[in-house]
Design a protein around this motif. Structure first.
Motif: not given
Length: 163
Positions: A78, A115, A119, A131, A135, A139-140, A150
Motif C-alpha cells: 500500500s 487507493d 483494492d 482510483a 493511489a 490500484a491506478k 482523496d
C-alpha cells in the motif's frame, strides 16, 4: 527492524510505531495497542498482517514472498514501506462477491473506488472503477479512471461522473 500491525475488530495490535498506524488512527479511527508480545495479545482471528520498516522498502520483499508463499497468501504494497499479507481469497473482491450474491446483483452492475494494492482485484472486476490520484500504482493500473486526490474530493468526483 520490522513493525507488525494486526487488526483486531476495533483496534490494531502493534509491536512498535509505524506510519501506517497514523493512518489507522486518524483515518479509520481504530485504536492502537502497542504490545511486546503480539502472539499472546491476539484475541480474534487474524485476516491481515501489515509489515513495515522505516529503513527498507517493503516492495523489494514482495517477489521473494510471492515465490515462497504466493500459493497461500496475497501480498500488497500500500506504500513503499508497508506490505499487507492476507490469506488467498481474503480480499475485497471476494467480500464484494459474497454480498452481491446475497443481494442477487451482478458484479458488472457495481462501482468501486480505491487507493491501495488490496483494492486492485476489486477495481479490475467492478463495472465502473476509479482510483484516487494519490493511489498506489497497482490500484491506478487496475482502475477504469483516475480521480482527484482523496483529500480533494476524488470520491465525490467519481460518484458525480456516473450519476
Amino acid at each position: 527492524g520490522f513493525t507488525f500491525n494486526i487488526p483486531q475488530d476495533s483496534y490494531v495490535l502493534s509491536n512498535g510505531y509505524s506510519e501506517i498506524l497514523n493512518y489507522d488512527f486518524s483515518s479509520v479511527r481504530m485504536d492502537i495497542r502497542l504490545v511486546h508480545d503480539l502472539l499472546s495479545a491476539i484475541e480474534k482471528p487474524v485476516y491481515r498482517v501489515s509489515v513495515s520498516s522505516r529503513s527498507r522498502p517493503m516492495a523489494s520483499f514482495r517477489p521473494l514472498l510471492e515465490k515462497q508463499f504466493g500459493d497461500r497468501y496475497n501480498f500488497h504494497c500500500s506504500q513503499d514501506v508497508v506490505i499487507d499479507i492476507a490469506p488467498k481469497l481474503v480480499d475485497k473482491l471476494s467480500a464484494l462477491k459474497i454480498i452481491l450474491n446475497e443481494l442477487n446483483i451482478d458484479l458488472s452492475e457495481t462501482a468501486a473506488i480505491g487507493d491501495g494494492g488490496n483494492d486492485a482485484c476489486m477495481l479490475e472486476s467492478a463495472g465502473l472503477s476509479a482510483a484516487v490520484a494519490n493511489a498506489c500504482e497497482d490500484a491506478k493500473k487496475a482502475a477504469g479512471m483516475i480521480t482527484a486526490d482523496d483529500r480533494d474530493g476524488g470520491v465525490a468526483e467519481f460518484i458525480r461522473s456516473f450519476l
